[in-house]
Each structure stands twice: as structure tokens, then as C-alpha cells.
Design an enzyme around this catalytic site. Structure first.
Site, PDB file in Angstrom:
ATOM      1  N   MET A  29     -37.035  33.900 -10.433  1.00 45.45           N
ATOM      2  CA  MET A  29     -38.003  34.644  -9.625  1.00 45.45           C
ATOM      3  C   MET A  29     -38.103  34.021  -8.226  1.00 45.45           C
ATOM      4  O   MET A  29     -39.069  34.250  -7.502  1.00 45.45           O
ATOM      5  CB  MET A  29     -39.374  34.672 -10.311  1.00 45.45           C
ATOM      6  CG  MET A  29     -39.303  35.400 -11.656  1.00 45.45           C
ATOM      7  SD  MET A  29     -40.854  36.091 -12.190  1.00 45.45           S
ATOM      8  CE  MET A  29     -41.831  34.627 -12.392  1.00 45.45           C
ATOM      9  N   HIS A  33     -36.201  25.579  -6.763  1.00 43.95           N
ATOM     10  CA  HIS A  33     -36.348  24.120  -6.725  1.00 43.95           C
ATOM     11  C   HIS A  33     -35.203  23.519  -7.529  1.00 43.95           C
ATOM     12  O   HIS A  33     -34.331  24.259  -8.038  1.00 43.95           O
ATOM     13  CB  HIS A  33     -37.714  23.713  -7.280  1.00 43.95           C
ATOM     14  CG  HIS A  33     -38.036  24.334  -8.613  1.00 43.95           C
ATOM     15  ND1 HIS A  33     -37.379  23.979  -9.755  1.00 43.95           N
ATOM     16  CD2 HIS A  33     -38.902  25.322  -8.967  1.00 43.95           C
ATOM     17  CE1 HIS A  33     -37.844  24.682 -10.767  1.00 43.95           C
ATOM     18  NE2 HIS A  33     -38.769  25.527 -10.324  1.00 43.95           N
ATOM     19  N   HIS A  36     -34.165  25.004 -10.941  1.00 48.00           N
ATOM     20  CA  HIS A  36     -33.282  26.172 -10.863  1.00 48.00           C
ATOM     21  C   HIS A  36     -31.844  25.719 -10.556  1.00 48.00           C
ATOM     22  O   HIS A  36     -30.886  26.202 -11.165  1.00 48.00           O
ATOM     23  CB  HIS A  36     -33.719  27.115  -9.740  1.00 48.00           C
ATOM     24  CG  HIS A  36     -35.063  27.750  -9.938  1.00 48.00           C
ATOM     25  ND1 HIS A  36     -36.129  27.487  -9.121  1.00 48.00           N
ATOM     26  CD2 HIS A  36     -35.506  28.660 -10.837  1.00 48.00           C
ATOM     27  CE1 HIS A  36     -37.178  28.195  -9.509  1.00 48.00           C
ATOM     28  NE2 HIS A  36     -36.831  28.918 -10.552  1.00 48.00           N
ATOM     29  N   GLU A 148     -35.521  25.180 -20.567  1.00 50.58           N
ATOM     30  CA  GLU A 148     -36.408  24.927 -21.719  1.00 50.58           C
ATOM     31  C   GLU A 148     -37.847  24.650 -21.299  1.00 50.58           C
ATOM     32  O   GLU A 148     -38.707  24.481 -22.144  1.00 50.58           O
ATOM     33  CB  GLU A 148     -35.842  23.780 -22.569  1.00 50.58           C
ATOM     34  CG  GLU A 148     -34.589  24.211 -23.300  1.00 50.58           C
ATOM     35  CD  GLU A 148     -34.043  23.161 -24.237  1.00 50.58           C
ATOM     36  OE1 GLU A 148     -34.421  21.980 -24.097  1.00 50.58           O
ATOM     37  OE2 GLU A 148     -33.220  23.521 -25.098  1.00 50.58           O
ATOM     38  N   LYS A 149     -38.104  24.607 -19.993  1.00 50.89           N
ATOM     39  CA  LYS A 149     -39.508  24.530 -19.569  1.00 50.89           C
ATOM     40  C   LYS A 149     -40.247  25.739 -20.144  1.00 50.89           C
ATOM     41  O   LYS A 149     -41.393  25.671 -20.546  1.00 50.89           O
ATOM     42  CB  LYS A 149     -39.645  24.516 -18.054  1.00 50.89           C
ATOM     43  CG  LYS A 149     -41.117  24.366 -17.656  1.00 50.89           C
ATOM     44  CD  LYS A 149     -41.293  24.183 -16.185  1.00 50.89           C
ATOM     45  CE  LYS A 149     -41.485  25.493 -15.495  1.00 50.89           C
ATOM     46  NZ  LYS A 149     -42.784  26.126 -15.819  1.00 50.89           N
ATOM     47  N   ASP A 150     -39.527  26.877 -20.171  1.00 53.36           N
ATOM     48  CA  ASP A 150     -40.065  28.095 -20.780  1.00 53.36           C
ATOM     49  C   ASP A 150     -39.398  28.252 -22.145  1.00 53.36           C
ATOM     50  O   ASP A 150     -38.638  29.191 -22.380  1.00 53.36           O
ATOM     51  CB  ASP A 150     -39.765  29.291 -19.868  1.00 53.36           C
ATOM     52  CG  ASP A 150     -40.335  29.078 -18.475  1.00 53.36           C
ATOM     53  OD1 ASP A 150     -41.534  29.278 -18.295  1.00 53.36           O
ATOM     54  OD2 ASP A 150     -39.577  28.673 -17.572  1.00 53.36           O
ATOM     55  N   SER A 185     -41.689  23.376 -10.961  1.00 57.23           N
ATOM     56  CA  SER A 185     -42.066  24.784 -11.116  1.00 57.23           C
ATOM     57  C   SER A 185     -42.356  25.360  -9.736  1.00 57.23           C
ATOM     58  O   SER A 185     -42.872  24.647  -8.861  1.00 57.23           O
ATOM     59  CB  SER A 185     -43.331  24.880 -11.986  1.00 57.23           C
ATOM     60  OG  SER A 185     -43.912  26.166 -11.851  1.00 57.23           O
ATOM     61  N   SER A 186     -42.030  26.632  -9.557  1.00 59.37           N
ATOM     62  CA  SER A 186     -42.339  27.298  -8.277  1.00 59.37           C
ATOM     63  C   SER A 186     -43.835  27.251  -8.019  1.00 59.37           C
ATOM     64  O   SER A 186     -44.287  27.212  -6.879  1.00 59.37           O
ATOM     65  CB  SER A 186     -41.876  28.751  -8.325  1.00 59.37           C
ATOM     66  OG  SER A 186     -40.531  28.807  -8.710  1.00 59.37           O
ATOM     67  N   ARG A 187     -44.621  27.261  -9.105  1.00 58.75           N
ATOM     68  CA  ARG A 187     -46.080  27.292  -8.963  1.00 58.75           C
ATOM     69  C   ARG A 187     -46.651  25.960  -8.464  1.00 58.75           C
ATOM     70  O   ARG A 187     -47.782  25.928  -8.002  1.00 58.75           O
ATOM     71  CB  ARG A 187     -46.738  27.650 -10.306  1.00 58.75           C
ATOM     72  CG  ARG A 187     -46.537  29.092 -10.713  1.00 58.75           C
ATOM     73  CD  ARG A 187     -47.403  29.433 -11.912  1.00 58.75           C
ATOM     74  NE  ARG A 187     -47.480  30.866 -12.124  1.00 58.75           N
ATOM     75  CZ  ARG A 187     -46.649  31.561 -12.886  1.00 58.75           C
ATOM     76  NH1 ARG A 187     -45.667  30.942 -13.498  1.00 58.75           N
ATOM     77  NH2 ARG A 187     -46.790  32.870 -13.016  1.00 58.75           N
TER      78      ARG A 187
HETATM   79  P1  AMP Z   1     -38.534  31.189 -12.836  1.00 63.09           P
HETATM   80  O1  AMP Z   1     -38.007  31.385 -11.449  1.00 63.09           O
HETATM   81  O2  AMP Z   1     -39.752  30.336 -12.891  1.00 63.09           O
HETATM   82  O3  AMP Z   1     -38.626  32.478 -13.610  1.00 63.09           O
HETATM   83  O4  AMP Z   1     -37.419  30.332 -13.576  1.00 63.09           O
HETATM   84  C1  AMP Z   1     -36.089  30.756 -13.650  1.00 63.09           C
HETATM   85  C2  AMP Z   1     -35.367  29.914 -14.664  1.00 63.09           C
HETATM   86  O5  AMP Z   1     -35.436  28.549 -14.264  1.00 63.09           O
HETATM   87  C3  AMP Z   1     -36.004  29.998 -16.056  1.00 63.09           C
HETATM   88  O6  AMP Z   1     -34.980  30.022 -17.030  1.00 63.09           O
HETATM   89  C4  AMP Z   1     -36.814  28.734 -16.119  1.00 63.09           C
HETATM   90  O7  AMP Z   1     -37.017  28.262 -17.429  1.00 63.09           O
HETATM   91  C5  AMP Z   1     -35.926  27.786 -15.341  1.00 63.09           C
HETATM   92  N1  AMP Z   1     -36.710  26.645 -14.859  1.00 63.09           N
HETATM   93  C6  AMP Z   1     -37.864  26.682 -14.161  1.00 63.09           C
HETATM   94  N2  AMP Z   1     -38.334  25.448 -13.950  1.00 63.09           N
HETATM   95  C7  AMP Z   1     -37.443  24.590 -14.537  1.00 63.09           C
HETATM   96  C8  AMP Z   1     -37.361  23.174 -14.676  1.00 63.09           C
HETATM   97  N3  AMP Z   1     -38.295  22.369 -14.185  1.00 63.09           N
HETATM   98  N4  AMP Z   1     -36.308  22.656 -15.341  1.00 63.09           N
HETATM   99  C9  AMP Z   1     -35.352  23.465 -15.863  1.00 63.09           C
HETATM  100  N5  AMP Z   1     -35.371  24.814 -15.762  1.00 63.09           N
HETATM  101  C10 AMP Z   1     -36.405  25.369 -15.115  1.00 63.09           C
END
Ligand code: AMP
Length: 279
Positions: A29, A33, A36, A148-150, A185-187
Site C-alpha cells: 500500500m 520502508h 517492504h 509475517e508482520k501481518d 510499518s508505514s503507520r
Molecule cells: P502494506 O504496505 O503495509 O500493506 O504491506 C505490504 C507488505 O509488506 C505486506 O505483505 C506486509 O506484511 C509487508 N510488511 C509490512 N511491514 C513489514 C515488516 N516490518 N517486515 C516485513 N514485511 C512487512
């Protein structure tokens, strides 16, 4: 690096690739960082062409405010992706991805969707599964990489692939953390100074849970976790759960023969943070 906004142009490019070339896909999304980037590096090692999507998926947000506040940094993201030699970026508009109707499909994933994130974010996993299924249809990857964070999301995507018999391998990738333990995390960019200073408590608590699991009851461990957050003014615990990795069902007594993971969700003001640890 090629950047596509439209499905047709992306597909024209992908269909011009040699047949034996494998596609590795990393859906994101944006607000990218190092977490990703670690997924993209893994994809580069395991596939010939790496496609990254940047799409803030409206249907997976159950709170309007969360969707509106979600960080959007497209030009910076593209610079970052260019710098690590990503092959293809797909950043579509919602109307086009959703064929004009921005709505989730309904899925039945059983207990794995009703625990934790499913319980606390109504409709979240229907939104996730809808967009991931749609992006898989568009990109047709051989392998797709998820963090695996999610962890629950990885299990949902695996289940979706199994249920629909999709020709893609799902690869779960380890969590990347800041030096103080906070899961990237983006957040995290939305945290104020105090919240950011308090946030390592999440991983710190999970690490202590991992130590305590050997000689303590789940009841006592849960009390310990609750106390940790009660004494911190910046973080409010939403849930703590120890679950079996496959079913994600909550564990009430410790069974050493099972693969267990501990999960935490907290609010730092309006910002929701999640993390987990393998026990
Ligand atoms: P998002 O942009 O938050 O939807 O994340 C995109 C992908 O990056 C998802 O598969 C997340 O699980 C992964 N992701 C986000 N943060 C991390 C992290 N700290 N370490 C590993 N993967 C991550």
C-alpha cells in the site's frame, strides 16, 4: 524500471516477456520502508521479474479516518524502487482495479478470518482477499511475497489460493524491525514523539512472553501483558492472543507439540499497530 497505472499497459508488457521468465509479485500500500524492500529483495532472488503494486485498498479499511490518514508518498516510493532496481511498478486507481464497483467480495475462510484482526476489523479480510485475488488475476505471478508482520493475512492469502486453486506460490517473509524492536510499518510515521518512544514496548512484551511461556500459565502471561500496557499512557492494548499458527485459534493451555505464536494489537492514539512473535 517501468511504471504502469493501467491494467492493459501492464499486461501488454508482462505478456511480452519470454515464456520461461518467472514473475515475483509484492503487493503493497506504499509509504515504503525497509520491511517492504526486504520482500522485494527476496522476490528478486526467487524470480526473474519483480512486480510491485502500490495501491491503498479502500475495501480493507474498516475506519474511514484510517483510510484518509494512511500515508501516501508515491514519488518517494518510486525513487526508492528505482534505487533498488525494481523491474515493474503497478499503481492503479481504485475504479479501474475494481471494474467500477469498489466493493469487497464475501469469502468464507472459517476460523482463521474470525480471530484477532478479523474480530476487531469487520470486513478487513474480505477486502484483503478481494484485492489480492484481483491483483493476482491481473499480474499472474508465479510467486507472491507477504510479510509475517501481518501473519494472519499470510494465512488468509494461502487459504484463498488453496480455495480457488490459484497457480501461485505464497512466500511468507520475516518481520523487519527498527533497532529498538518496533516492527517497521508505514503507520509508524503517524506516531508522535511520545508514542514512538513508547512503541518498543510491543516487541519487548512479546519477547518476554516468549521467555515466560516455558514456565508460566497463559492466564498469568495474559495478566502480565495487560499490566505492561495499563502502566503505559501512550499505548492501549486492543488484544493479546496466543494462537496455533495454522488454525489461528486461541490457545488456553500450553501444548508444546503445537506451533504457537503470540499476537498483539495496540492503539497509540488513533494509530493502530500490530506485531507477533513465534514462540
Ligand atoms: P502494506 O504496505 O503495509 O500493506 O504491506 C505490504 C507488505 O509488506 C505486506 O505483505 C506486509 O506484511 C509487508 N510488511 C509490512 N511491514 C513489514 C515488516 N516490518 N517486515 C516485513 N514485511 C512487512
Amino acid at each position: 524500471m517501468l511504471v504502469f497505472e493501467h491494467i492493459k499497459n501492464l499486461q501488454n508488457h508482462l505478456s511480452s516477456l519470454a515464456l520461461q521468465q518467472t514473475i515475483g509479485f509484492v503487493p503493497t500500500m506504499g509509504a515504503l520502508h525497509k520491511g517492504h524492500l526486504s520482500l522485494i529483495e527476496r522476490a528478486k532472488n526467487e524470480a526473474d521479474i519483480v512486480v510491485v503494486s502500490i495501491f491503498v485498498n479502500p475495501t480493507q479499511f474498516n475506519r474511514k479516518e484510517d483510510l484518509e490518514k494512511y500515508p501516501r508518498t508515491l514519488s518517494k516510493d518510486l525513487e526508492l524502487l528505482e534505487s533498488i532496481a525494481c523491474d515493474v511498478v503497478f499503481c492503479p486507481e481504485p475504479q479501474e482495479v475494481y471494474n467500477g464497483v469498489v466493493k469487497s467480495q464475501n469469502f468464507n475462510f472459517g476460523s482463521i478470518a474470525s480471530e484477532m484482526e478479523g474480530k476487531h476489523r469487520a470486513g478487513h479480510f474480505d477486502g484483503v482477499a478481494t484485492i489480492v485475488k484481483r491483483l493476482f488475476e491481473i499480474v499472474k505471478p508465479h510467486k507472491a511475497f507477504f510479510g509475517e508482520k501481518d501473519f494472519q493475512q499470510v494465512q488468509i492469502v494461502k487459504k484463498m489460493v488453496e480455495n480457488f486453486n490459484l497457480p501461485v506460490e505464497i512466500v511468507g517473509c520475516e518481520i523487519l524491525r527498527e533497532s529498538d524492536g518496533l516492527a517497521m510499518s508505514s503507520r509508524n510515521t503517524l506516531l508522535n514523539e511520545d508514542q514512538r518512544k513508547s512503541s518498543p514496548l510491543i516487541f519487548n512484551t512479546l519477547t518476554q512472553v516468549k521467555q515466560q511461556i516455558k514456565n508460566n500459565s497463559i492466564e498469568n502471561i495474559t495478566m502480565f501483558v495487560e499490566e505492561q500496557f495499563e502502566s503505559n499512557p501512550d499505548l492501549e492494548l486492543e488484544y493479546f492472543q496466543i494462537a496455533e499458527e495454522e488454525s489461528l485459534e486461541e490457545i488456553k493451555t500450553i501444548d508444546p507439540t503445537k506451533n504457537l505464536r503470540a499476537f498483539i494489537a495496540v492503539f497509540a492514539g488513533n494509530v493502530r499497530l500490530i506485531d507477533n512473535i513465534k514462540l
